[in-house]
Design a protein around this motif. Structure first.
Motif, PDB file in Angstrom:
ATOM      1  N   GLY A 173      11.269  13.087 -48.621  1.00  0.00           N
ATOM      2  CA  GLY A 173      12.554  12.441 -48.433  1.00  0.00           C
ATOM      3  C   GLY A 173      12.851  11.309 -49.403  1.00  0.00           C
ATOM      4  O   GLY A 173      14.007  10.964 -49.616  1.00  0.00           O
ATOM      5  N   HIS A 174      11.834  10.740 -50.003  1.00  0.00           N
ATOM      6  CA  HIS A 174      12.007   9.634 -50.940  1.00  0.00           C
ATOM      7  C   HIS A 174      10.733   9.517 -51.761  1.00  0.00           C
ATOM      8  O   HIS A 174       9.654   9.905 -51.314  1.00  0.00           O
ATOM      9  CB  HIS A 174      12.258   8.329 -50.154  1.00  0.00           C
ATOM     10  N   ASP A 175      10.846   8.970 -52.968  1.00  0.00           N
ATOM     11  CA  ASP A 175       9.668   8.787 -53.823  1.00  0.00           C
ATOM     12  C   ASP A 175       8.609   7.925 -53.133  1.00  0.00           C
ATOM     13  O   ASP A 175       7.411   8.149 -53.302  1.00  0.00           O
ATOM     14  CB  ASP A 175      10.058   8.147 -55.163  1.00  0.00           C
ATOM     15  N   LEU A 176       9.049   6.932 -52.357  1.00  0.00           N
ATOM     16  CA  LEU A 176       8.097   6.084 -51.624  1.00  0.00           C
ATOM     17  C   LEU A 176       7.293   6.886 -50.613  1.00  0.00           C
ATOM     18  O   LEU A 176       6.113   6.606 -50.388  1.00  0.00           O
ATOM     19  CB  LEU A 176       8.822   4.950 -50.898  1.00  0.00           C
ATOM     20  N   VAL A 177       7.928   7.867 -49.988  1.00  0.00           N
ATOM     21  CA  VAL A 177       7.231   8.700 -49.005  1.00  0.00           C
ATOM     22  C   VAL A 177       6.139   9.497 -49.706  1.00  0.00           C
ATOM     23  O   VAL A 177       4.985   9.508 -49.267  1.00  0.00           O
ATOM     24  CB  VAL A 177       8.222   9.644 -48.275  1.00  0.00           C
ATOM     25  N   HIS A 178       6.496  10.153 -50.802  1.00  0.00           N
ATOM     26  CA  HIS A 178       5.498  10.935 -51.543  1.00  0.00           C
ATOM     27  C   HIS A 178       4.353  10.041 -52.001  1.00  0.00           C
ATOM     28  O   HIS A 178       3.177  10.385 -51.844  1.00  0.00           O
ATOM     29  CB  HIS A 178       6.138  11.656 -52.729  1.00  0.00           C
ATOM     30  N   ALA A 179       4.679   8.886 -52.540  1.00  0.00           N
ATOM     31  CA  ALA A 179       3.651   7.961 -53.039  1.00  0.00           C
ATOM     32  C   ALA A 179       2.736   7.486 -51.907  1.00  0.00           C
ATOM     33  O   ALA A 179       1.516   7.433 -52.069  1.00  0.00           O
ATOM     34  CB  ALA A 179       4.301   6.775 -53.733  1.00  0.00           C
ATOM     35  N   ALA A 180       3.315   7.151 -50.763  1.00  0.00           N
ATOM     36  CA  ALA A 180       2.514   6.660 -49.636  1.00  0.00           C
ATOM     37  C   ALA A 180       1.592   7.747 -49.092  1.00  0.00           C
ATOM     38  O   ALA A 180       0.425   7.494 -48.796  1.00  0.00           O
ATOM     39  CB  ALA A 180       3.425   6.137 -48.530  1.00  0.00           C
ATOM     40  N   VAL A 181       2.107   8.947 -48.975  1.00  0.00           N
ATOM     41  CA  VAL A 181       1.285  10.045 -48.463  1.00  0.00           C
ATOM     42  C   VAL A 181       0.183  10.376 -49.467  1.00  0.00           C
ATOM     43  O   VAL A 181      -0.980  10.552 -49.103  1.00  0.00           O
ATOM     44  CB  VAL A 181       2.141  11.288 -48.148  1.00  0.00           C
ATOM     45  N   ALA A 182       0.535  10.452 -50.748  1.00  0.00           N
ATOM     46  CA  ALA A 182      -0.455  10.752 -51.787  1.00  0.00           C
ATOM     47  C   ALA A 182      -1.560   9.692 -51.798  1.00  0.00           C
ATOM     48  O   ALA A 182      -2.740  10.013 -51.968  1.00  0.00           O
ATOM     49  CB  ALA A 182       0.210  10.854 -53.147  1.00  0.00           C
ATOM     50  N   ALA A 183      -1.183   8.435 -51.599  1.00  0.00           N
ATOM     51  CA  ALA A 183      -2.162   7.347 -51.597  1.00  0.00           C
ATOM     52  C   ALA A 183      -3.096   7.423 -50.391  1.00  0.00           C
ATOM     53  O   ALA A 183      -4.212   6.905 -50.440  1.00  0.00           O
ATOM     54  CB  ALA A 183      -1.452   5.999 -51.625  1.00  0.00           C
ATOM     55  N   SER A 184      -2.665   8.088 -49.316  1.00  0.00           N
ATOM     56  CA  SER A 184      -3.497   8.191 -48.114  1.00  0.00           C
ATOM     57  C   SER A 184      -4.549   9.297 -48.229  1.00  0.00           C
ATOM     58  O   SER A 184      -5.428   9.399 -47.379  1.00  0.00           O
ATOM     59  CB  SER A 184      -2.627   8.431 -46.880  1.00  0.00           C
ATOM     60  N   LEU A 185      -4.456  10.097 -49.272  1.00  0.00           N
ATOM     61  CA  LEU A 185      -5.415  11.181 -49.497  1.00  0.00           C
ATOM     62  C   LEU A 185      -6.472  10.702 -50.487  1.00  0.00           C
ATOM     63  O   LEU A 185      -6.127  10.186 -51.552  1.00  0.00           O
ATOM     64  CB  LEU A 185      -4.678  12.406 -50.055  1.00  0.00           C
ATOM     65  N   CYS A 186      -7.739  10.841 -50.129  1.00  0.00           N
ATOM     66  CA  CYS A 186      -8.785  10.360 -51.042  1.00  0.00           C
ATOM     67  C   CYS A 186      -8.723  11.148 -52.353  1.00  0.00           C
ATOM     68  O   CYS A 186      -8.386  12.328 -52.368  1.00  0.00           O
ATOM     69  CB  CYS A 186     -10.167  10.430 -50.400  1.00  0.00           C
ATOM     70  N   ARG A 187      -9.009  10.461 -53.437  1.00  0.00           N
ATOM     71  CA  ARG A 187      -8.879  11.027 -54.779  1.00  0.00           C
ATOM     72  C   ARG A 187      -9.661  12.335 -54.978  1.00  0.00           C
ATOM     73  O   ARG A 187      -9.129  13.291 -55.530  1.00  0.00           O
ATOM     74  CB  ARG A 187      -9.261   9.993 -55.824  1.00  0.00           C
ATOM     75  N   PRO A 188     -10.929  12.420 -54.520  1.00  0.00           N
ATOM     76  CA  PRO A 188     -11.651  13.692 -54.701  1.00  0.00           C
ATOM     77  C   PRO A 188     -10.976  14.867 -53.996  1.00  0.00           C
ATOM     78  O   PRO A 188     -10.952  15.978 -54.516  1.00  0.00           O
ATOM     79  CB  PRO A 188     -13.040  13.412 -54.116  1.00  0.00           C
ATOM     80  N   ALA A 189     -10.428  14.615 -52.812  1.00  0.00           N
ATOM     81  CA  ALA A 189      -9.737  15.689 -52.091  1.00  0.00           C
ATOM     82  C   ALA A 189      -8.480  16.105 -52.831  1.00  0.00           C
ATOM     83  O   ALA A 189      -8.186  17.305 -52.954  1.00  0.00           O
ATOM     84  CB  ALA A 189      -9.398  15.245 -50.673  1.00  0.00           C
TER      85      ALA A 189
END
Length: 180
Positions: A71-87
């Protein structure tokens, strides 16, 4: 207006399966197809419907044509940040190699791990048939290409549908085209 706090609050209010689905979707990118998401989550499209409905109802995802968009770039960024980098890295690698079926230690005689899911569970013949379905060939055309009967092709298609958790040739064709 979206703020980081409001996005975080909306994410926290979601069920765990919906948050997990959004994390996997974020690894695909800000725009993604449902079949693409179902393949990465190793489930059928129908199994995603409750989580998709929840994410859309919350305004975190919106439907644009035949794709879903955060719905917004902030949403994508926040969700992406909640996923650990290796995953996230592993999900992107899996997305980039949908037909890969690497041999692994302890694998069965065909090189597939016991209990493999998704594309990795398909035999070479099933992969070949799936690719030909993605090119819009009929069962008879596929049978001619692989030197088998159309009944054998139909048998393999039923096994492919079961292994991929899909129910139609249209879903298989879409998955195969997305994988190319």
């Amino acid at each position: 207006m979206h703020s980081q706090n409001s996005v975080a609050a909306r994410l926290a209010a979601l069920s765990s399966p919906t948050r997990r689905m959004l994390q996997v979707a974020s690894a695909i990118g800000p725009r993604f197809g449902v079949l693409e998401l179902a393949r990465l989550m190793r489930c059928g499209t129908a199994q995603l419907l409750p989580a998709l409905d929840e994410a859309i109802d919350s305004g975190l995802l919106v439907s644009v044509d035949d794709r879903l968009v955060f719905g917004h770039d902030l949403v994508h960024a926040a969700v992406a940040a909640s996923l650990c980098r290796p995953a996230a890295t592993a999900l992107r690698a899996e997305l980039a190699t949908p037909w890969a079926t690497p041999a692994t230690p302890g694998a069965g005689h065909d090189g597939r791990p016991a209990g493999a899911a998704g594309w990795a569970s398909l035999t070479e013949q099933e992969l070949r048939i799936a690719r030909l379905v993605g090119r819009a060939l009929t069962n008879q055309q596929i049978a001619t290409r692989i030197g088998r009967s159309r009944h054998t092709v139909n048998y393999h298609l039923r096994r492919i549908f079961h292994k991929l958790g899909i129910v139609s040739r249209v879903e298989l064709a879409s998955l195969a085209r997305a994988a190319r």
